[in-house]
Scaffold this active site. Structure first.
Site, PDB file in Angstrom:
ATOM      1  N   CYS A  31       0.823  -1.203   0.000  1.00 34.37           N
ATOM      2  CA  CYS A  31       0.000   0.000   0.000  1.00 34.37           C
ATOM      3  C   CYS A  31       0.861   1.259   0.000  1.00 34.37           C
ATOM      4  O   CYS A  31       1.999   1.262   0.487  1.00 34.37           O
ATOM      5  CB  CYS A  31      -0.916   0.015   1.213  1.00 34.37           C
ATOM      6  N   GLU A 104      -2.354  -6.137  -8.455  1.00 35.45           N
ATOM      7  CA  GLU A 104      -2.918  -7.094  -7.512  1.00 35.45           C
ATOM      8  C   GLU A 104      -4.435  -6.899  -7.448  1.00 35.45           C
ATOM      9  O   GLU A 104      -4.948  -6.120  -6.637  1.00 35.45           O
ATOM     10  CB  GLU A 104      -2.294  -6.920  -6.123  1.00 35.45           C
ATOM     11  N   HIS A 173      -4.228 -12.705   3.060  1.00 31.14           N
ATOM     12  CA  HIS A 173      -4.737 -11.812   4.106  1.00 31.14           C
ATOM     13  C   HIS A 173      -6.258 -11.922   4.217  1.00 31.14           C
ATOM     14  O   HIS A 173      -6.945 -10.964   4.555  1.00 31.14           O
ATOM     15  CB  HIS A 173      -4.291 -10.364   3.845  1.00 31.14           C
ATOM     16  N   ASP A 266       2.599 -11.250   8.977  1.00 34.63           N
ATOM     17  CA  ASP A 266       3.221 -11.166   7.662  1.00 34.63           C
ATOM     18  C   ASP A 266       4.082  -9.918   7.542  1.00 34.63           C
ATOM     19  O   ASP A 266       5.130  -9.935   6.904  1.00 34.63           O
ATOM     20  CB  ASP A 266       2.140 -11.173   6.576  1.00 34.63           C
ATOM     21  N   CYS A 350       5.779   2.966   7.612  1.00 28.85           N
ATOM     22  CA  CYS A 350       5.263   3.000   6.236  1.00 28.85           C
ATOM     23  C   CYS A 350       3.806   2.560   6.193  1.00 28.85           C
ATOM     24  O   CYS A 350       2.999   3.104   5.420  1.00 28.85           O
ATOM     25  CB  CYS A 350       6.114   2.131   5.320  1.00 28.85           C
ATOM     26  N   CYS A 362       8.614   6.889   5.171  1.00 26.53           N
ATOM     27  CA  CYS A 362       9.553   5.895   5.702  1.00 26.53           C
ATOM     28  C   CYS A 362      10.501   6.572   6.672  1.00 26.53           C
ATOM     29  O   CYS A 362      10.956   7.699   6.432  1.00 26.53           O
ATOM     30  CB  CYS A 362      10.322   5.262   4.538  1.00 26.53           C
TER      31      CYS A 362
END
Length: 845
Positions: A31, A104, A173, A266, A350, A362
């Site tokens: 994302c 995706e 997920h 994850d 992030c 970041c």
């Protein structure tokens, strides 16, 4: 240096269906907060990674219809031809820079709030979602199933038209295909429920339909969580069985663990999960397929990457967070510049920036998310038009970033810090449990300092206003940081707490506990949290581990609320519970007295808590006295970071970087405006490729040596090392990852030789030692007469740091460890066993 031969395997091409990846580096979907609302930020963020060597760059999850609306979260969309045009920019820019582009495609299913579309969520069964509060979906009919599959095919068709090379049928997920697969969500009694084969039917049919539509032109990827590791999803055995069932329909397996409810597994934060931990499950997928596999494990170590590829369990090194922290990670490995990698610190800011704050950022890489709107590039900064001499006061995260960026622009920089080591607030942060890997923030910048002769670093010197005025610099930048309030000033009452005074023995601040060694005078301790992040929880865990009875009290409605944005809230509370820490929320402290604190609950009702001490983690206050003394007395004086306002690390690093980028503007204290995206307007021209990355000075090289292996058992080798050391002068005993968890034998050994004890970075990151003990190019380099390296494998910065050592002795069980190529003597033995044998030997002399 060129590519290390042991890393060359990472640059082999890999075929996935009709497409070929140029190497094994794969930026998995992640994302950004950009979606199709900020299409040029989306494209440029991915394009910089393509330029940095990633063979494929993927969008975030991309919903296929209004029924899978992600609002209030920002996801990509492929609902119509407008979305096609907006996302085509990403594919175009990736192709221009030699990478494949992946998309995706997803459907939210039971998790969908659909706040914009106002449509009911759709799921296999009417089981409430586990992500959004109060969402109960409708159970899909067979007609619904076919309509969703048709939407998926239409989105795949548009994706192909947009130029994407890799098309996902995303169900990891616990998104919709994963919900059909999971017995937790799927309670159906028809042909789409019950047995694994039936639960897999929706996913298999969708894969088949997408493959039939685009499979000749695009690689078909399947992202699946093969091991639920919690209450949701499927167990590992069923995950592997699904891979076997779907293998003939898939060109690339993108494997994960956990579910949306356990996303922290994850995307495991470094405070709780080590690098590479997912391999415990994902490595087993090879049992079910010979197709290419990509996995993620927050990998930044090229040796680990290469070993994973050689093992055959994965074919591609996937990355989301490491690719954000350093878009040029592949290229730096290819060029043998591994010491220049901005290693991900695993803080998950992030995720907070992308999901909660709607624009990715970041901590390690301040240019992330600014590639389009500010035109920033991670490896290039524009040179100054005129010479500049800058004085930066304070070498914390913001000051370090500012000084390095100014030097890269061509300025001559004096960087001065009052402490003996650089790092500022990181000096106390990295002493908290689990926070060692955050030290990478300073380690990366410390290495850059040593390679930039334009920066003159002075530590252990505190400057006053008169010294600064007399320095003669063209510009002064103050990065003097902040301190925790000692009187309990907090955001709940916006006042100090009566009775709070950190000069008293029973009132403590984080710096006093972590840097000065101040400890509570009795067993019962209250940690009062007005910060809402990691500091209070970390201190409570630390003191509980020392035997104190802890209660963590906060005015917030929950413990560590900001940690929810970084996937650490549940993990934080669980660890506190395991440590025996009592937790009390929605509570404010009204006063502190010896032996007790006065408190009020959320309804204003008073009560007391017995406490021998209180640790105040309430609010940080800027150390800005110098700025106010100098303001108006110098033509160019600025402040950055916490000195302006205390903030999270990502913001203070950004602040230092922005100041250095804009130092030659008329008023650097006021940020330049950035580009705002209005997607309904015509797209701007494609940005020109940035200039080549700034050439840094030749870096120091490790010193190759011809190792003589010491033969014999541990006792014989111990005696030989004793002989080598005696009478040779200064000795350093260094313990690396392979030295084990108990560092006491190595400390004793350093005492035996009258030398210095030191550790390599993994021991610091594991919180077994502090940054003061660090050895290597990212610390105060120690090059003694004799360097004893116990369990050190030999990262490049470490090898550089020991290059000037007189005699190097390496003890490691791995003959392939790089350090043996740079040692005079070596032993293939257990490090701890040898150290103990030396310590137990006869006294010297």
């Amino acid at each position: 240096m060129g590519c290390d031969p042991r890393h060359e395997i990472l640059f082999e091409p890999v075929r996935i269906g009709p497409k070929t990846l140029r190497n094994r580096f794969y930026q998995v979907p992640h994302c950004t907060g950009f979606g199709v609302e900020k299409p040029w930020s989306q494209a440029r963020h991915r394009a910089v990674k393509a330029q940095g060597g990633w063979a494929a760059v993927c969008t975030e999850y991309c919903t296929i219809s209004a029924e899978s609306d992600e609002t209030p979260y920002v996801a990509a969309r492929m609902w119509d031809d407008h979305d096609l045009r907006m996302l085509a920019v990403t594919a175009e820019q990736a192709h221009e820079l030699g990478a494949l582009a992946g998309i995706e495609l997803s459907h939210t299913g039971a998790h969908g709030e659909n706040s914009e579309s106002r449509l009911p969520a759709a799921a296999p069964s009417q089981i409430a979602g586990d992500f959004a509060v109060g969402v109960v979906p409708r159970a899909m009919t067979r007609r619904d199933i076919r309509r969703v599959q048709d939407d998926w095919v239409a989105a795949a068709r548009r994706s192909r038209s947009a130029g994407f090379d890799i098309v996902y049928v995303y169900g990891a997920h616990t998104y919709l295909p994963g919900q059909f697969l999971s017995p937790h969500y799927n309670r159906r009694t028809d042909s789409y429920g019950g047995s694994l084969a039936n639960r897999a039917r929706f996913w298999l049919e969708t894969l088949e339909m997408v493959r039939e539509e685009v499979g000749g032109d695009c690689a078909v990827a399947c992202r699946v969580a093969v091991d639920r590791r919690g209450a949701l999803g499927v167990d590992l055995d069923e995950g592997l069985e699904f891979v076997s069932l779907a293998d003939h329909l898939v060109d690339l397996w993108d494997v994960t663990v956990g579910s949306i409810g356990e996303w922290s597994l994850d995307s495991g934060p470094s405070r709780f999960y080590r690098e590479g931990w997912q391999l415990e499950s994902t490595a087993r997928v090879r049992e079910a397929t010979r197709k290419p596999i990509v996995g993620v494990a927050r990998m930044t170590d090229p040796d680990l990457m290469a070993s994973v590829i050689r093992s055959g369990v994965w074919d591609l090194i996937g990355a989301a967070r490491p690719s954000i922290a350093d878009p040029y990670l592949p290229e730096k490995i290819r060029q043998g510049r591994v010491d220049e990698i901005r290693e991900c610190i695993g803080c998950n800011v992030c995720i907070s920036k992308a999901d909660s704050r709607r624009h990715i950022g970041c901590t390690q890489n301040p240019t992330a998310g600014e590639e389009h709107r500010r035109g920033w590039h991670p490896e290039h900064v524009p040179p100054l038009a005129e010479p500049l001499h800058a004085l930066v006061v304070g070498a914390g995260p913001s000051g370090l970033e500012c000084a390095i960026t100014l030097a890269r622009r061509g300025a001559r920089v004096d960087l001065v810090d009052r402490d003996a080591m650089v790092g500022g607030s990181m000096g106390w942060i990295t002493r908290l449990p689990g926070m060692g890997e955050w030290g990478r923030l300073v380690a990366y910048r410390a290495v850059q300092l040593k390679r930039l002769p334009e920066v003159a670093l002075t530590t252990g010197r505190e400057l006053d206003a008169d010294e600064i005025r007399g320095w003669g610099a063209d510009v002064v930048v103050l990065a003097t940081g902040s301190s925790w309030s000692g009187d309990g000033l907090n955001g709940f009452t916006r006042e100090p707490i009566p009775g709070a005074d950190d000069a008293l023995p029973h009132v403590l601040t984080p710096e006093q506990v972590l840097l000065e060694g101040k400890r509570p005078p009795g067993p019962r301790v209250v940690v009062y949290d007005g910060d809402g992040y990691f500091a209070a929880a970390g201190l409570a865990e630390l003191l509980a581990g020392e035997g104190h009875e802890l209660e963590l009290v906060t005015g917030y409605d929950t413990i560590a609320p900001f940690a929810a944005e970084t996937l650490e809230d549940v993990l934080t509370r669980s660890r506190l519970h395991e440590a025996g820490v009592a937790m009390r929320s929605a509570t404010t402290l009204a006063g502190i007295q010896p032996g007790r604190v006065d408190a009020e609950n959320e309804f204003g009702e008073p009560f007391t808590i017995a406490a021998d001490a209180v640790v105040l983690v309430t609010q940080r206050v800027s150390r800005d006295r110098l700025y106010h003394e100098l303001d108006g007395t110098l033509p160019r004086v600025h402040r950055i970071g916490d000195c302006v306002a205390p903030r999270i690390l990502a913001e203070v690093v950004f602040d230092g970087h922005r100041m250095a980028r804009e130092i030659d503007q008329p008023d650097p204290d006021v940020a330049l405006p950035y580009l705002r995206e209005r997607p309904m307007q015509d797209p701007p021209p494609a940005p020109a490729a940035p200039p080549p990355a700034l050439a840094l000075p030749e870096r120091p090289q490790p010193r190759p040596r011809r190792v003589e292996l010491l033969e014999g058992a541990a006792g014989q080798v111990a005696a030989r090392i004793d002989e080598l050391v005696q009478g040779r002068g200064e000795v350093v005993v260094a313990a690396g990852r392979g030295a084990g968890d108990d560092l006491e034998p190595y400390r004793r050994l350093a005492e035996r030789y009258g030398g210095r004890f030191a550790v390599s970075r993994p021991q610091v990151e594991a919180a077994r030692a502090t940054r003061a003990d660090l050895v290597g190019a990212s610390s105060r380099v120690v090059a003694p007469d004799v360097y004893l390296a116990f369990g050190i494998s030999g990262a490049i910065p470490h090898l550089v740091g020991m290059a000037d050592s007189g005699t190097v002795v390496a003890i490691n069980t791995d003959r392939a460890a790089r350090i043996f190529d740079y040692a005079d003597f070596g032993a293939l033995l257990d490090a701890e066993q040898v150290a103990r044998r030396i310590c137990d030997g006869p006294p010297l002399g």
